[in-house]
Design a protein around this motif. Structure first.
Motif, PDB file in Angstrom:
ATOM      1  N   ASP A   1      40.527  53.510  30.474  1.00  6.82           N
ATOM      2  CA  ASP A   1      39.755  52.287  30.250  1.00  6.82           C
ATOM      3  C   ASP A   1      40.579  51.286  29.455  1.00  6.82           C
ATOM      4  O   ASP A   1      41.667  51.603  28.964  1.00  6.82           O
ATOM      5  CB  ASP A   1      38.409  52.565  29.574  1.00  6.82           C
TER       6      ASP A   1
ATOM      7  N   VAL B   1      44.972  40.981  33.809  1.00  2.00           N
ATOM      8  CA  VAL B   1      44.100  41.982  34.414  1.00  2.00           C
ATOM      9  C   VAL B   1      44.512  42.276  35.850  1.00  2.00           C
ATOM     10  O   VAL B   1      44.496  43.429  36.286  1.00  2.00           O
ATOM     11  CB  VAL B   1      42.633  41.507  34.358  1.00  2.00           C
TER      12      VAL B   1
ATOM     13  N   MET C   1      36.574  47.785  30.850  1.00  2.00           N
ATOM     14  CA  MET C   1      36.990  48.134  32.205  1.00  2.00           C
ATOM     15  C   MET C   1      37.268  49.636  32.263  1.00  2.00           C
ATOM     16  O   MET C   1      38.074  50.149  31.494  1.00  2.00           O
ATOM     17  CB  MET C   1      38.236  47.336  32.588  1.00  2.00           C
TER      18      MET C   1
ATOM     19  N   VAL D   1      37.287  51.119  39.939  1.00  2.00           N
ATOM     20  CA  VAL D   1      37.310  50.405  38.660  1.00  2.00           C
ATOM     21  C   VAL D   1      36.023  49.595  38.550  1.00  2.00           C
ATOM     22  O   VAL D   1      35.608  48.937  39.511  1.00  2.00           O
ATOM     23  CB  VAL D   1      38.531  49.465  38.549  1.00  2.00           C
TER      24      VAL D   1
ATOM     25  N   VAL E   1      38.776  43.968  28.385  1.00  2.00           N
ATOM     26  CA  VAL E   1      39.131  42.724  29.058  1.00  2.00           C
ATOM     27  C   VAL E   1      38.644  41.551  28.212  1.00  2.00           C
ATOM     28  O   VAL E   1      37.497  41.527  27.763  1.00  2.00           O
ATOM     29  CB  VAL E   1      38.504  42.661  30.463  1.00  2.00           C
TER      30      VAL E   1
ATOM     31  N   LEU F   1      45.153  45.945  37.391  1.00  2.87           N
ATOM     32  CA  LEU F   1      44.339  46.479  38.476  1.00  2.87           C
ATOM     33  C   LEU F   1      45.162  46.882  39.697  1.00  2.87           C
ATOM     34  O   LEU F   1      44.720  47.734  40.480  1.00  2.87           O
ATOM     35  CB  LEU F   1      43.302  45.441  38.900  1.00  2.87           C
TER      36      LEU F   1
ATOM     37  N   ILE G   1      33.617  47.076  35.591  1.00  2.87           N
ATOM     38  CA  ILE G   1      33.649  46.338  34.330  1.00  2.87           C
ATOM     39  C   ILE G   1      32.229  46.161  33.811  1.00  2.87           C
ATOM     40  O   ILE G   1      31.320  45.809  34.570  1.00  2.87           O
ATOM     41  CB  ILE G   1      34.334  44.965  34.490  1.00  2.87           C
TER      42      ILE G   1
ATOM     43  N   SER H   1      43.992  42.138  29.970  1.00  2.00           N
ATOM     44  CA  SER H   1      43.618  43.537  29.765  1.00  2.00           C
ATOM     45  C   SER H   1      44.347  44.060  28.535  1.00  2.00           C
ATOM     46  O   SER H   1      45.577  44.013  28.461  1.00  2.00           O
ATOM     47  CB  SER H   1      43.984  44.376  30.991  1.00  2.00           C
TER      48      SER H   1
END
Length: 420
Positions: A77, A122, A62, A136, A80, A126, A138, A91
């Motif tokens: 970063d 996560v 991520m 963001v 995940v 976020l 992934i 995360s």
């Protein structure tokens, strides 16, 4: 104990992680199989069990784009891990530090910072970036089931309190290089082998100044404070200290059979801020024109109006002394290795302190003394040595623009204020 990630914000709830993570990779590396309940196995820091031989977790990198505050400029970063049993996404974020540590400030000054890995949901991770308007994305990786399981277990073990802390280095061991190294281990060294021999010619200085450019004082600090070690061309492997560079490099990495390592990529949050800065060429000749104009004016004014010229020179000499002393401290008193041996010491020399007593006498209308003349010549000569040091192939430093600006100023003050 208060803790924060490298964005300096507390995490808040976020609705959901979006994207194609409904299936888990099977033993053949494909996706789409349902995730049946798993028996108990090795517990992770996130509370999941990953037994040997069962369905594998899904692994993603991520990447968060730069923000507006100075500590957000380099992006960020995390790795995940999606639990194959519960479909919960965790995360693994290497960017946490403790502001309440009693020695936090002193460690920061000495270049001995301690960061740690934290495992958190996560959606909680976020939420910070959504509130800041930062984009963001992934990249979901194509790993074998066993490699994905081993990576998940290793991250969970690393996130335990007794294992989570590490010594942080801005360029060599940061949040992004930790992600890079973990992925490389899962790929059995294929990431490094494919990135190590390739280069775009970027440097630590160039990347730092590019990303810091929206903040003038941050840009200036990097440019003045970084020494020759920051000017070595980087292979793509070392360039991955920047999260966005790592994300770009991953797109070209392949397995031995030619399959791409990144099997799908998607945007989780849109970027609502200014785009990532581009590198701009350094037009040293503009700096040279300014330096020659200022140096010539000082030489002319020093002969006709020495007290006025001295009044203008005193802040400059004081700045040289302060900055030069700071550069010496970074070299001999800290672990900031990329500030060591800085060639800007020739131009911003602590020797400028020697000029201040004579300058005070000049401002009072008195002769400055013989030592003032000698100190003027010494400071200008040291600045000229900086020009020759720039041409030497040994430990070159990209500071031609500072030489072009400051050397004429030193020579102009020598020509204008030196008394026979």
């Amino acid at each position: 104990m208060a803790s924060t990630d490298d964005q300096g914000r507390a995490a808040v709830p976020y609705p959901a992680l979006t994207g194609d993570v409904a299936g888990s990779p099977g033993d053949d590396g494909t996706s789409g199989r349902p995730a049946p309940p798993q028996p108990s196995g090795t517990p992770s820091a996130a509370g999941i069990a990953l037994p040997h031989g069962g369905p594998a977790p899904e692994i993603g990198v991520m990447t968060m784009l730069p923000g507006e505050i100075f500590w957000e400029r380099f992006g960020h970063d995390a790795i995940v891990v999606v639990d194959p049993a519960t479909r919960e996404a965790t995360s693994y974020n290497f960017g946490f530090f403790d502001l309440d540590e009693p020695d936090f400030t002193s460690r920061f000054i000495r270049g001995d910072m301690r960061y740690r890995l934290v495992a958190l949901p996560v959606d909680q991770d976020l939420a910070v970036y959504e509130a800041e308007g930062r984009g963001v994305s992934i990249q979901w990786l194509d790993l074998t089931a066993e490699d994905a399981r081993q990576l998940a277990v290793a991250l969970a073990e690393n996130a335990r309190p007794e294992n989570a802390r590490y010594r942080y280095d801005y360029f060599l061991d940061n949040c992004s290089t930790r992600v890079r190294d973990a992925i490389d281990r899962a790929l059995h060294g294929r990431l490094r082998s494919q990135l190590e021999g390739r280069s775009q010619g970027n440097t630590h200085r160039g990347e730092a100044m590019r990303l810091a450019s929206p903040d003038f004082w941050m840009w200036l600090g990097f440019d003045v404070g970084l020494g020759p070690a920051a000017d070595k061309p980087l292979p793509l492997w070392d360039e991955a200290f920047v999260p966005m560079r790592l994300s770009t490099a991953l797109r070209d990495v392949t397995h031995p059979d030619g399959r791409p390592v990144v099997r799908r990529e998607h945007e989780v949050l849109p970027h609502r801020l200014q785009p990532e800065p581009r590198e701009r060429p350094q037009r040293w000749w503009l700096w040279a024109l300014c330096g020659l104009a200022i140096g010539g004016a000082l030489a002319w004014a020093g002969r006709r109006h020495p007290r006025v010229t001295t009044a203008l020179a005193v802040p400059f000499w004081t700045l040289c002394g302060v900055v030069g002393t700071l550069l010496l401290f970074l070299w001999f008193g800290t672990a900031h290795r990329f500030a060591w041996g800085n060639h800007n010491l020739f131009l911003l020399s602590p020797l400028a302190w020697l000029l201040l007593p004579g300058a005070v006498r000049l401002l009072r209308g008195r002769p400055p003394g013989t030592w003032f003349n000698r100190a003027l010549a010494l400071v200008a000569a040291v600045a000229a040595i900086g020009l020759f040091a720039h041409w030497l192939p040994l430990a070159p430093q990209r500071n031609a623009h500072w030489i072009a600006l400051l050397l004429p100023v030193h020579l102009g003050l020598l020509a204008g204020l030196r008394r026979r």
